[in-house]
Design a protein around this motif. Structure first.
Motif, PDB file in Angstrom:
ATOM      1  N   TYR A 106     -10.989  -9.370   0.382  1.00  0.00           N
ATOM      2  CA  TYR A 106     -10.680  -8.462  -0.731  1.00  0.00           C
ATOM      3  C   TYR A 106      -9.968  -7.232  -0.175  1.00  0.00           C
ATOM      4  N   CYS A 107      -8.778  -6.949  -0.691  1.00  0.00           N
ATOM      5  CA  CYS A 107      -7.920  -5.893  -0.140  1.00  0.00           C
ATOM      6  C   CYS A 107      -7.590  -4.867  -1.225  1.00  0.00           C
ATOM      7  N   VAL A 108      -7.874  -3.605  -0.967  1.00  0.00           N
ATOM      8  CA  VAL A 108      -7.583  -2.538  -1.928  1.00  0.00           C
ATOM      9  C   VAL A 108      -6.220  -1.933  -1.596  1.00  0.00           C
ATOM     10  N   ILE A 109      -5.322  -1.994  -2.566  1.00  0.00           N
ATOM     11  CA  ILE A 109      -3.948  -1.527  -2.379  1.00  0.00           C
ATOM     12  C   ILE A 109      -3.796  -0.078  -2.811  1.00  0.00           C
TER      13      ILE A 109
ATOM     14  N   CYS B 154      -7.007   1.312 -10.324  1.00  0.00           N
ATOM     15  CA  CYS B 154      -7.122   0.710  -8.998  1.00  0.00           C
ATOM     16  C   CYS B 154      -6.353  -0.615  -8.952  1.00  0.00           C
ATOM     17  N   ILE B 155      -5.688  -0.848  -7.828  1.00  0.00           N
ATOM     18  CA  ILE B 155      -4.943  -2.090  -7.615  1.00  0.00           C
ATOM     19  C   ILE B 155      -5.537  -2.799  -6.404  1.00  0.00           C
ATOM     20  N   ALA B 156      -5.791  -4.088  -6.542  1.00  0.00           N
ATOM     21  CA  ALA B 156      -6.368  -4.862  -5.444  1.00  0.00           C
ATOM     22  C   ALA B 156      -5.790  -6.262  -5.438  1.00  0.00           C
ATOM     23  N   VAL B 157      -5.878  -6.891  -4.275  1.00  0.00           N
ATOM     24  CA  VAL B 157      -5.485  -8.284  -4.091  1.00  0.00           C
ATOM     25  C   VAL B 157      -6.619  -8.970  -3.351  1.00  0.00           C
ATOM     26  N   ASN B 158      -6.999 -10.163  -3.806  1.00  0.00           N
ATOM     27  CA  ASN B 158      -7.999 -10.894  -3.031  1.00  0.00           C
ATOM     28  C   ASN B 158      -7.542 -12.329  -2.774  1.00  0.00           C
ATOM     29  N   TYR B 159      -8.037 -12.841  -1.654  1.00  0.00           N
ATOM     30  CA  TYR B 159      -7.685 -14.184  -1.175  1.00  0.00           C
ATOM     31  C   TYR B 159      -8.948 -15.033  -1.210  1.00  0.00           C
ATOM     32  N   TRP B 160      -8.904 -16.127  -1.944  1.00  0.00           N
ATOM     33  CA  TRP B 160     -10.016 -17.062  -1.988  1.00  0.00           C
ATOM     34  C   TRP B 160      -9.715 -18.259  -1.090  1.00  0.00           C
ATOM     35  N   TYR B 161     -10.608 -18.491  -0.141  1.00  0.00           N
ATOM     36  CA  TYR B 161     -10.561 -19.687   0.694  1.00  0.00           C
ATOM     37  C   TYR B 161     -11.730 -20.588   0.298  1.00  0.00           C
ATOM     38  N   ASP B 162     -11.471 -21.859   0.108  1.00  0.00           N
ATOM     39  CA  ASP B 162     -12.552 -22.791  -0.223  1.00  0.00           C
ATOM     40  C   ASP B 162     -13.648 -22.723   0.832  1.00  0.00           C
ATOM     41  N   MET B 163     -14.883 -22.618   0.386  1.00  0.00           N
ATOM     42  CA  MET B 163     -16.008 -22.574   1.315  1.00  0.00           C
ATOM     43  C   MET B 163     -16.254 -23.964   1.897  1.00  0.00           C
ATOM     44  N   GLU B 164     -16.921 -23.988   3.032  1.00  0.00           N
ATOM     45  CA  GLU B 164     -17.354 -25.247   3.615  1.00  0.00           C
ATOM     46  C   GLU B 164     -18.707 -25.627   3.018  1.00  0.00           C
ATOM     47  N   PHE B 165     -18.804 -26.831   2.509  1.00  0.00           N
ATOM     48  CA  PHE B 165     -20.063 -27.281   1.922  1.00  0.00           C
ATOM     49  C   PHE B 165     -20.918 -27.890   3.043  1.00  0.00           C
TER      50      PHE B 165
ATOM     51  N   THR C  46       0.821  -1.211   0.000  1.00  0.00           N
ATOM     52  CA  THR C  46       0.000   0.000   0.000  1.00  0.00           C
ATOM     53  C   THR C  46       0.857   1.263   0.000  1.00  0.00           C
ATOM     54  N   ARG C  47       2.121   1.139   0.361  1.00  0.00           N
ATOM     55  CA  ARG C  47       3.029   2.283   0.302  1.00  0.00           C
ATOM     56  C   ARG C  47       3.749   2.365  -1.043  1.00  0.00           C
ATOM     57  N   LYS C  48       3.883   1.222  -1.722  1.00  0.00           N
ATOM     58  CA  LYS C  48       4.753   1.166  -2.893  1.00  0.00           C
ATOM     59  C   LYS C  48       4.010   1.048  -4.221  1.00  0.00           C
ATOM     60  N   TRP C  49       2.968   0.222  -4.268  1.00  0.00           N
ATOM     61  CA  TRP C  49       2.403  -0.148  -5.555  1.00  0.00           C
ATOM     62  C   TRP C  49       1.626   0.999  -6.198  1.00  0.00           C
ATOM     63  N   ASN C  50       2.009   1.337  -7.385  1.00  0.00           N
ATOM     64  CA  ASN C  50       1.281   2.240  -8.274  1.00  0.00           C
ATOM     65  C   ASN C  50       1.916   2.101  -9.652  1.00  0.00           C
TER      66      ASN C  50
ATOM     67  N   GLN D  94       3.808   4.066 -11.410  1.00  0.00           N
ATOM     68  CA  GLN D  94       5.214   4.465 -11.476  1.00  0.00           C
ATOM     69  C   GLN D  94       6.121   3.386 -10.905  1.00  0.00           C
ATOM     70  N   TYR D  95       5.707   2.796  -9.784  1.00  0.00           N
ATOM     71  CA  TYR D  95       6.518   1.742  -9.167  1.00  0.00           C
ATOM     72  C   TYR D  95       6.628   0.528 -10.097  1.00  0.00           C
ATOM     73  N   PHE D  96       5.510   0.131 -10.702  1.00  0.00           N
ATOM     74  CA  PHE D  96       5.539  -1.028 -11.596  1.00  0.00           C
ATOM     75  C   PHE D  96       6.408  -0.764 -12.828  1.00  0.00           C
ATOM     76  N   ARG D  97       6.407   0.476 -13.309  1.00  0.00           N
ATOM     77  CA  ARG D  97       7.272   0.803 -14.459  1.00  0.00           C
ATOM     78  C   ARG D  97       8.746   0.660 -14.092  1.00  0.00           C
ATOM     79  N   GLN D  98       9.082   0.913 -12.848  1.00  0.00           N
ATOM     80  CA  GLN D  98      10.466   0.794 -12.414  1.00  0.00           C
ATOM     81  C   GLN D  98      10.823  -0.635 -12.019  1.00  0.00           C
ATOM     82  N   ALA D  99       9.897  -1.319 -11.330  1.00  0.00           N
ATOM     83  CA  ALA D  99      10.215  -2.619 -10.747  1.00  0.00           C
ATOM     84  C   ALA D  99      10.026  -3.785 -11.709  1.00  0.00           C
TER      85      ALA D  99
END
Length: 310
Positions: A185-188, A282-293, A59-63, A65-70
């Motif tokens: 769901y996480c917004v970076i 917008c940049i986001a990361v999400n984590y999927w955990y298998d649901m319990e059936f 959240t401090r780094k990703w944008n 400009q950073y992706f163009r450099q990294a």
């Protein structure tokens, strides 16, 4: 039989309104695994964790400009559409509705960012590959996030099944759907706006079956039918501009509109309907955990049958 069903749906709506749902999606600042499981996971209720990922290096780094450099030469898979609707309903040139998947192109991160900045009409890019693309395609970025969302993994008693990276045009829209996953769901960077509808409102969320197609670009866009299957069931109403003349029952659905800002997280429970829009780049990361059936899933499958869906 129809009268009995409508009475049953009415009772379900009244009971969930009074006993299960509140007027707003809950918001917290800090949460531990016990409270998370007790108050939200066990009840299948969403919650916003304000600032939940604000301390991550990402959240401090990703944008841009950073992706163009990294990672300027990193190969990325980009979904491209003429209208911003990947995996959604679009009419072909004859006015026939199809469930249309995006055209996918391989390019570099630098060129993808050029596409975002150009904002070309009818050429809308979105990194949205949902194959745990953060762990598969962006290994260089893993050090900047929490690989394991501790409170969630403890509550679910498992590790994420997939971690996805999202970045796109503000015109790119995720049409309303549901997933068989517990979702963190996480917004970076930027913001995301969600419309949420609980699974108990399935009787008021209209579906139709659509033949499948894919967007193809060859000196212009075309909807190319795939010619497979008898049709895919998909939600046939746009919650941003609902056709309540043809689908008046949709007015009964509980709709929650929320915004996740930079550094915020959302717990989106399995089987909740959701529609997503975003700010530009917008940049986001999400984590999927298998649901319990478990019994909740069994009840939902019964509701699907009663609604005549499958």
């Amino acid at each position: 039989m129809d009268d009995i069903l409508q009475t049953a749906f009415k009772v379900l709506h009244e009971e969930t309104s009074e006993l299960y749902l509140s007027g707003n999606v809950a918001e917290v600042v800090n949460i531990d695994s016990l409270e998370f499981h007790r108050e939200y996971v066990s009840k299948n209720l969403p919650v916003i964790i304000r600032g939940g990922c604000s301390k991550w290096p990402a959240t401090r780094k990703w944008n841009a400009q950073y992706f163009r450099q990294a990672i300027p030469n990193k190969t990325v898979t980009v979904a491209v559409t003429p209208n911003g609707y990947a995996d959604g309903i679009t009419k072909d040139k004859h006015g026939i509705d199809y469930f249309v998947m995006p055209s996918e192109v391989q390019t570099t991160m630098d060129k993808f960012l050029d596409m975002l900045e150009d904002k070309r009409d009818n050429y809308i890019p979105y990194i949205q590959r949902q194959n745990s693309n953060l762990t598969e395609d962006f290994k260089e970025l893993l050090q900047d996030i929490d690989f394991d969302v501790e409170f969630a993994s403890r509550a679910f008693n498992k590790k994420p099944d997939a971690i996805n990276f999202w970045m796109g045009d503000k015109r790119a829209v995720t049409s309303m759907h549901k997933d068989p996953y517990e979702n963190i769901y996480c917004v970076i960077d930027g913001y995301k706006e969600f419309i949420l509808i609980p699974p108990t409102d399935l009787p008021y969320v209209p579906y139709k079956k659509y033949k499948q197609a894919v967007f193809k670009y060859n000196n212009g866009w075309a909807v190319e039918p795939l010619g497979c299957g008898s049709g895919l069931p998909w939600i046939c109403i746009d919650p941003l501009s609902p056709d309540t003349l043809n689908y008046p029952q949709f007015l009964k659905a509980h709709r929650y509109k929320i915004r996740l800002n930079k550094g915020d997280c959302l717990y989106l429970p399995s089987l909740w309907f959701h529609h997503v829009t975003q700010s530009h780049g917008c940049i986001a990361v999400n984590y999927w955990y298998d649901m319990e059936f478990d019994i909740k899933y069994c009840y939902f499958r019964m509701l699907e049958k009663l609604c005549g869906q499958y």
